[in-house]
Design a protein around this motif. Structure first.
Motif, PDB file in Angstrom:
ATOM      1  N   GLY A 565      50.970  32.786  55.396  1.00 37.41           N
ATOM      2  CA  GLY A 565      51.339  32.943  54.235  1.00 37.41           C
ATOM      3  C   GLY A 565      50.513  32.297  52.801  1.00 37.41           C
ATOM      4  N   LEU A 566      49.540  31.584  53.419  1.00 39.12           N
ATOM      5  CA  LEU A 566      48.971  30.374  52.228  1.00 39.12           C
ATOM      6  C   LEU A 566      47.803  31.408  51.454  1.00 39.12           C
ATOM      7  CD1 LEU A 566      48.557  27.315  53.498  1.00 39.12           C
ATOM      8  CD2 LEU A 566      49.792  27.880  51.634  1.00 39.12           C
ATOM      9  N   LEU A 567      47.280  32.160  52.413  1.00 36.89           N
ATOM     10  CA  LEU A 567      46.374  33.212  51.861  1.00 36.89           C
ATOM     11  C   LEU A 567      46.603  34.218  51.500  1.00 36.89           C
ATOM     12  CD1 LEU A 567      42.934  33.461  51.481  1.00 36.89           C
ATOM     13  CD2 LEU A 567      43.458  35.014  53.578  1.00 36.89           C
ATOM     14  N   SER A 568      47.544  34.629  51.379  1.00 37.49           N
ATOM     15  CA  SER A 568      48.441  35.757  51.058  1.00 37.49           C
ATOM     16  C   SER A 568      48.685  35.551  50.067  1.00 37.49           C
ATOM     17  CB  SER A 568      49.371  36.549  51.598  1.00 37.49           C
ATOM     18  OG  SER A 568      50.436  35.868  52.117  1.00 37.49           O
ATOM     19  N   ARG A 569      49.752  34.237  49.814  1.00 35.93           N
ATOM     20  CA  ARG A 569      49.966  33.691  47.760  1.00 35.93           C
ATOM     21  C   ARG A 569      48.783  33.856  47.548  1.00 35.93           C
ATOM     22  NH1 ARG A 569      53.088  29.020  48.874  1.00 35.93           N
ATOM     23  NH2 ARG A 569      53.857  29.407  46.224  1.00 35.93           N
ATOM     24  N   PHE A 570      47.370  33.574  47.859  1.00 35.07           N
ATOM     25  CA  PHE A 570      46.616  32.767  46.691  1.00 35.07           C
ATOM     26  C   PHE A 570      46.019  34.022  46.879  1.00 35.07           C
ATOM     27  CE2 PHE A 570      41.528  32.460  46.730  1.00 35.07           C
ATOM     28  CZ  PHE A 570      41.271  31.509  46.135  1.00 35.07           C
ATOM     29  N   ILE A 571      45.509  35.401  47.122  1.00 37.14           N
ATOM     30  CA  ILE A 571      45.407  36.372  46.558  1.00 37.14           C
ATOM     31  C   ILE A 571      46.156  37.045  45.549  1.00 37.14           C
ATOM     32  CG2 ILE A 571      45.017  39.185  47.826  1.00 37.14           C
ATOM     33  CD1 ILE A 571      43.973  37.917  50.435  1.00 37.14           C
ATOM     34  N   VAL A 572      47.112  36.824  46.588  1.00 37.20           N
ATOM     35  CA  VAL A 572      48.581  37.102  44.644  1.00 37.20           C
ATOM     36  C   VAL A 572      47.790  36.485  43.367  1.00 37.20           C
ATOM     37  CG1 VAL A 572      50.462  37.696  43.467  1.00 37.20           C
ATOM     38  CG2 VAL A 572      49.857  38.136  46.019  1.00 37.20           C
ATOM     39  N   GLU A 573      47.840  35.210  43.497  1.00 40.24           N
ATOM     40  CA  GLU A 573      47.505  35.145  42.146  1.00 40.24           C
ATOM     41  C   GLU A 573      45.885  35.106  41.430  1.00 40.24           C
ATOM     42  OE1 GLU A 573      49.508  32.962  40.396  1.00 40.24           O
ATOM     43  OE2 GLU A 573      50.706  32.245  42.343  1.00 40.24           O
ATOM     44  N   MET A 574      44.837  35.723  42.696  1.00 39.12           N
ATOM     45  CA  MET A 574      43.637  35.608  42.150  1.00 39.12           C
ATOM     46  C   MET A 574      42.946  37.162  42.730  1.00 39.12           C
ATOM     47  SD  MET A 574      42.108  32.488  41.346  1.00 39.12           S
ATOM     48  CE  MET A 574      40.257  32.508  41.027  1.00 39.12           C
ATOM     49  N   HIS A 575      44.353  37.672  42.149  1.00 38.92           N
ATOM     50  CA  HIS A 575      43.298  38.888  42.483  1.00 38.92           C
ATOM     51  C   HIS A 575      42.409  39.417  42.025  1.00 38.92           C
ATOM     52  CE1 HIS A 575      46.884  39.762  40.202  1.00 38.92           C
ATOM     53  NE2 HIS A 575      46.535  40.873  39.880  1.00 38.92           N
ATOM     54  N   GLU A 576      42.639  39.342  40.498  1.00 35.85           N
ATOM     55  CA  GLU A 576      42.007  39.651  39.384  1.00 35.85           C
ATOM     56  C   GLU A 576      40.637  40.447  40.109  1.00 35.85           C
ATOM     57  OE1 GLU A 576      43.036  38.817  35.774  1.00 35.85           O
ATOM     58  OE2 GLU A 576      44.967  40.182  35.698  1.00 35.85           O
ATOM     59  N   ASP A 577      40.088  38.643  40.653  1.00 30.10           N
ATOM     60  CA  ASP A 577      38.740  38.771  40.649  1.00 30.10           C
ATOM     61  C   ASP A 577      38.421  38.487  42.130  1.00 30.10           C
ATOM     62  OD1 ASP A 577      38.177  36.756  38.024  1.00 30.10           O
ATOM     63  OD2 ASP A 577      39.453  35.435  38.523  1.00 30.10           O
ATOM     64  N   ILE A 578      38.804  39.919  42.761  1.00 32.32           N
ATOM     65  CA  ILE A 578      38.574  40.519  44.069  1.00 32.32           C
ATOM     66  C   ILE A 578      37.867  41.270  43.680  1.00 32.32           C
ATOM     67  CG2 ILE A 578      39.568  41.710  45.835  1.00 32.32           C
ATOM     68  CD1 ILE A 578      42.356  40.564  45.964  1.00 32.32           C
ATOM     69  N   GLU A 579      36.658  41.259  44.687  1.00 35.05           N
ATOM     70  CA  GLU A 579      35.809  41.906  44.014  1.00 35.05           C
ATOM     71  C   GLU A 579      36.157  43.317  44.262  1.00 35.05           C
ATOM     72  OE1 GLU A 579      30.639  42.271  45.645  1.00 35.05           O
ATOM     73  OE2 GLU A 579      31.538  40.202  45.441  1.00 35.05           O
ATOM     74  N   ASN A 580      35.326  44.291  43.910  1.00 33.51           N
ATOM     75  CA  ASN A 580      36.047  45.689  43.613  1.00 33.51           C
ATOM     76  C   ASN A 580      37.459  46.261  43.448  1.00 33.51           C
ATOM     77  OD1 ASN A 580      33.214  46.411  44.121  1.00 33.51           O
ATOM     78  ND2 ASN A 580      33.015  46.121  46.349  1.00 33.51           N
ATOM     79  N   VAL A 581      38.275  44.502  43.215  1.00 29.09           N
ATOM     80  CA  VAL A 581      39.491  45.324  43.320  1.00 29.09           C
ATOM     81  C   VAL A 581      40.539  46.186  42.959  1.00 29.09           C
ATOM     82  CG1 VAL A 581      39.999  44.142  40.782  1.00 29.09           C
ATOM     83  CG2 VAL A 581      41.482  43.862  42.960  1.00 29.09           C
ATOM     84  N   SER A 582      39.998  46.820  41.599  1.00 30.60           N
ATOM     85  CA  SER A 582      40.419  47.987  41.616  1.00 30.60           C
ATOM     86  C   SER A 582      40.012  49.581  42.259  1.00 30.60           C
ATOM     87  CB  SER A 582      39.734  48.812  40.302  1.00 30.60           C
ATOM     88  OG  SER A 582      40.061  47.827  38.794  1.00 30.60           O
ATOM     89  N   CYS A 583      39.410  49.835  42.759  1.00 30.67           N
ATOM     90  CA  CYS A 583      39.471  50.080  44.361  1.00 30.67           C
ATOM     91  C   CYS A 583      39.751  49.878  46.124  1.00 30.67           C
ATOM     92  CB  CYS A 583      37.456  50.826  44.383  1.00 30.67           C
ATOM     93  SG  CYS A 583      36.726  51.379  42.716  1.00 30.67           S
ATOM     94  N   PRO A 584      40.827  50.337  45.892  1.00 30.84           N
ATOM     95  CA  PRO A 584      41.754  49.733  47.424  1.00 30.84           C
ATOM     96  C   PRO A 584      40.341  49.638  48.393  1.00 30.84           C
ATOM     97  CG  PRO A 584      43.190  50.652  45.722  1.00 30.84           C
ATOM     98  CD  PRO A 584      41.668  50.996  45.139  1.00 30.84           C
ATOM     99  N   ASP A 585      39.356  50.864  48.530  1.00 26.15           N
ATOM    100  CA  ASP A 585      39.220  51.289  50.216  1.00 26.15           C
ATOM    101  C   ASP A 585      37.958  50.519  49.941  1.00 26.15           C
ATOM    102  OD1 ASP A 585      40.777  52.853  50.563  1.00 26.15           O
ATOM    103  OD2 ASP A 585      40.269  54.923  49.625  1.00 26.15           O
TER     104      ASP A 585
END
Length: 892
Positions: A565-585
């Motif tokens: 769960g380390l990475l999933s927690r990191f993903i939650v914290e940094m989710h705004e910077d995920i590439e194409n985050v607003s388009c889940p597909d």
């Protein structure tokens, strides 16, 4: 009975009068009022206008089945029925009891179950012939002293009310034999409130004497009670027999039956007595599926006993992982390895190796739950461990003990912090620090959940941990959510949490999920969320841009285990910077990896469980800035495990041999920092034997936390920028301690100005002009009156916040700042009974002052867009008071 017309009712009353009836049952006739003619029945001894026909167990509680009417007011004509001995109005929404009820001087039984009564009138004291009084399932908060007059009372039923105190007058009632106070927030243990449950008939109420004796002998708040209470946590892989074991511990004689899969956590009580001490053990049965592992850290606590269940039929159970995670999260609490030999198949484990590696491990004889082989010995071994763990018991002041019983008896699933504090004051706990100390202790024991450091959840105490955790896992286990690879919306939550028990608390439950770091809101898609644990295991296709000369890398290597769960927690914290985050597909995020994008920099973060490592590569015009943020977020996550998580942060060598290599030599960050602290400027590469500049090695990957560190100027070969005559014009800070420092969680990094540093690897290290670093990244304060031109600081040449022509955006986006402050105001409004905007604003200002990150965010939004714009963006009557106070602080 069915509905009856008025004419039929009048005919029935006339018939009863003609026959001089002494009993009349009008329940279930859908009556909304009684005609005045009811007053003619002066011979009546028993009148039933509503009644409880039976009691049924629903959800582990007795619930009355009512046959009633819909009377909303007491018919005045009832006063004329002065010969009544029994009166039953149960289930009618009357809401009160009239003063003239005292005219029923001959009344012996009065049944007012579930009529919405909030107060008992003193006029009831005139019913001196009363023997049975039933006030079950109302909202009564106190028992009046006038009850002293009810000297013939033998049975008093006050179950499921809100009574917090027992008056001494009840102790003086000479005939009171039965007293039902179950389901009230009283400071009496549940087993005392129901002490004779196994000996009395179902139709009887609990005995009064044990309750009154206990209550009035534990009133001294200065006395100490020794509490023998602990958590017993059962962990292991799914379908290993954890639930069956829990049931066998509680009821050894129960037959082994197929058990449904545990979803999340089940919490079961186990009570037993040893040497006259009552032990209360909270058994936490954890679901074994991997999706639940990430939330273990919120519940695996110290001062607990752990059972690791090993299934003999499974050859791939990772016992070292479980033992390491227990050691990591519970500070090396004792563990019993329970070998469940299903079908008499032995467990093939290297017990000697496990004992050598884990000091706190005990290994009792194997068991078989099908025929109870080894079960008695296991129960004794567990009890010995618990008795050793608790020793002479936990010293609890009586006022703490009584409050804990009061909360446990409270029928509500959750209460507000205000309600909790009021309950504390009723038990002579007036200091707010003591209140929080106690709630934290109860959180550790598993009695309740109180996340004191969360800005939203700290206002709520979850009294039933089962309820809170079940609500979270109800979402994660939902078929629609899993089929959608973790996507869900508020509409989905409304369906999932449609039960009445979740009414008006869906926002808090959603926040609880976010507190557990199991989901995030999709940016620009309000009300839509992702649970990263449920994402696809397959990585999407994306271009590889990490072979450029400016690519920098970092790697975390974990010793022993890498917590799931380390990475999933990191993903939650940094989710705004995920590439194409607003388009889940199209978002570049999957269960074991994520691609981030910020200011034309891209980062790839990959989790590899088989090697116990997380790899990070960043490329772009200024990769160090993004990698610094990433490293800071991982540091916070690592620090949340305390000092028990052992890992190395490794930085690749940048010598001429390693830099182009796909497998470069690397140095641990700890070693690099040791060299820096000791003033040693170079370190030798094991591959090329070249001497590498340690400061360039470190600062080429992670931005320095300060430039005025002792010994900084003495580094040889480090191209340091010329800051002009006075470095304090940029930052005025005391020098740091020469001791090595470990970054602490929740500690804000002070804003700094990053300028070009010419490192040996020629990687650009300029500050990006992307977005402000908020929270634990960087709280953005403006650098006023300074300009960076090349490598020189020119004083008083530029007003504002321009640096080399690139504007640093030092304000949180107005929309997001408005969203944060609106959420805070709505949360306070939901718990504030006054609804006074001024009082709500005062509380909000206090919260903001205690949260520097939030304060900075709001102030920067006000500075950038104007406080008038912030007022307009927040629809709440208290907003202008809040912003006026904050603006006043700036102006001052």
């Amino acid at each position: 009975m069915a509905a009856i017309s008025r004419d039929e009712l009048l005919a029935l009353i006339d018939l009863a009068q003609a026959e001089n009836r002494e009993e009349l049952d009008l329940s279930g006739m859908e009556l909304t009022e009684l005609p005045p003619e009811i007053g003619k029945l002066t011979k009546l001894r028993k009148l039933v206008l509503g009644k409880v026909t039976e009691w049924n167990w629903v959800g582990g509680k007795l619930v009355p089945t009512l046959v009633t009417n819909q009377l909303t007011a007491w018919p005045e004509e009832l006063q004329l029925l002065t010969h009544l001995r029994e009166l039953d109005l149960s289930g009618n929404p009357l809401g009160c009891c009239p003063d003239w009820i005292g005219k029923f001087g001959l009344l012996e039984q009065l049944q007012l179950t579930s009529i919405g009564l909030s107060e008992i009138p003193d006029s009831l004291a005139a019913l001196t012939n009363l023997t049975e009084l039933w006030l079950h399932s109302n909202q009564i908060t106190s028992i009046p002293d006038s009850f002293a007059a009810l000297t013939n009372l033998t049975c008093l039923d006050l179950e499921k009310n809100q009574i917090t105190d027992i008056p001494v007058v009840l102790q003086a009632l000479p005939k009171l034999a039965q007293l039902d106070l179950r389901g009230n927030p009283l400071s009496v243990p549940k087993d005392v409130l129901d002490s004779d449950a196994n000996t009395r008939d179902d139709s009887d109420r609990p005995a009064a004497k044990p309750i009154l004796d206990y209550y009035f002998t534990t009133r001294d708040p200065n006395e100490i009670t020794h509490l023998y209470e602990a958590k017993l946590l059962i962990v292991g892989e799914g379908e290993s027999g954890k639930t069956s074991l829990a049931n066998k511990l509680i009821t050894p004689e129960s037959p082994l039956q197929p058990q449904p899969t545990t979803h999340g956590i089940d919490i079961l009580p186990w009570d037993y007595t040893h040497q006259d001490h009552p032990y209360r053990i909270h058994i936490w049965d954890f679901g074994g599926q991997e999706i639940y592992h990430a939330t273990h850290q919120f519940f695996l606590t110290e001062q607990s006993l752990y059972l690791l269940v090993a299934d003999s039929r499974k050859e791939d159970t990772d016992h070292p992982y479980w033992l390491n995670i227990i050691r990591l999260l519970s500070n090396n609490s004792p563990v019993l390895l329970v070998r469940n030999e299903k079908d008499d198949r032995p467990c093939n484990l290297n017990l000697r190796e496990l004992r050598t590696e884990f000091d706190a491990l005990s290994i009792p004889k194997p068991i078989n739950l099908a025929d109870d082989r080894g079960l008695p010995d296991l129960r004794k071994a567990i009890q010995r461990q618990l008795e050793d763990l608790l020793g002479p018991g936990i010293r609890f002041p009586n006022k703490w003990f009584n409050l804990r019983n009061s909360l446990e008896n409270d029928k509500r699933n959750h209460i507000t912090l205000h309600d909790y504090q009021a309950t504390c004051r009723r038990h002579n706990i007036t200091d707010e620090r003591e209140m929080l100390t106690l709630s934290n202790h109860l959180h550790q024991l598993g009695t309740c959940l109180h996340f004191q450091h969360d800005p939203i959840l700290k206002h709520t105490l979850i009294l039933k941990p089962n309820w809170g955790t079940a609500a979270v896992y109800k979402v994660l286990d939902n078929d629609r959510v899993t089929q959608n690879l973790g996507q869900f919306s508020t509409a989905d939550l409304s369906d999932i949490w449609s039960d009445r028990q979740y009414t008006n608390l869906q926002d808090e439950l959603l926040h609880l999920m976010r507190q557990f770091k199991v989901c995030y809101e999709i940016p620009h898609r309000s009300g839509h969320y992702i649970a990263p644990h449920l994402l696809s295991t397959d990585s999407p296709d994306y271009p590889n841009c990490w072979r450029s000369p400016t690519t920098i890398a970092l790697r975390y290597e974990y010793e022993g285990i890498m917590p799931k769960g380390l990475l999933s927690r990191f993903i939650v914290e940094m989710h705004e910077d995920i590439e194409n985050v607003s388009c889940p597909d199209q978002a570049l995020v999957w269960r074991t990896g994520v691609v981030l994008s910020r200011a034309n920099n891209r980062a790839e973060i990959l989790e590899t469980q088989i090697r116990n490592e997380i790899q990070i590569r960043v490329s772009g015009p200024s990769p160090r800035d993004l990698l610094t943020v990433i490293h800071h977020e991982f540091t916070k996550i690592h620090n949340s495990f305390g000092d028990q998580l052992h890992y190395d942060t490794r930085i690749p060598c940048n010598c001429s041999c390693c830099k182009p290599s796909k497998k470069p030599n690397s140095f641990t960050l700890k070693l690099i920092d040791t060299y820096i602290e000791r003033g040693q400027p170079t370190i030798q590469c094991n591959e090329s034997a070249e001497n590498v500049q340690v400061r360039n090695l470190r600062d080429g990957v992670i931005a320095p936390d300060r430039f005025d560190k002792p010994g900084y100027e003495a580094f040889m070969g480090y191209d340091r920028p010329d800051f002009g005559p006075d470095l304090t014009s940029v930052r005025s800070r005391k020098p740091s301690s020469p001791k090595s420092r470990k970054p602490k969680a929740e500690k804000s990094v002070q804003p700094i100005v990053n300028v070009t540093v010419h490192a040996n690897n020629q990687q650009e290290q300029t500050m990006t002009n992307d977005k402000i670093w908020n929270g634990d990244r960087i709280d953005g304060d403006k650098v006023m009156g300074d300009k960076v031109a090349g490598n020189k600081m020119q004083i008083n040449t530029v007003q504002g916040d321009a640096i080399a022509g690139n504007k640093i955006v030092n304000a949180q986006n107005l929309t997001e700042a408005a969203k944060d402050i609106k959420a805070l105001l709505n949360q306070i409004s939901a718990t504030d009974t006054t609804k006074n905007p001024m009082l709500i604003a005062v509380k909000a200002i206090a919260e903001i002052e205690n949260n520097p990150t939030l304060k900075t965010r709001i102030l920067n939004a006000g500075k950038e867009a104007g406080f008038a714009a912030l007022d307009a963006a927040v629809d709440h009557p208290a907003i202008k008071i809040v912003t006026a106070a904050l603006k006043g602080a700036i102006d001052a």
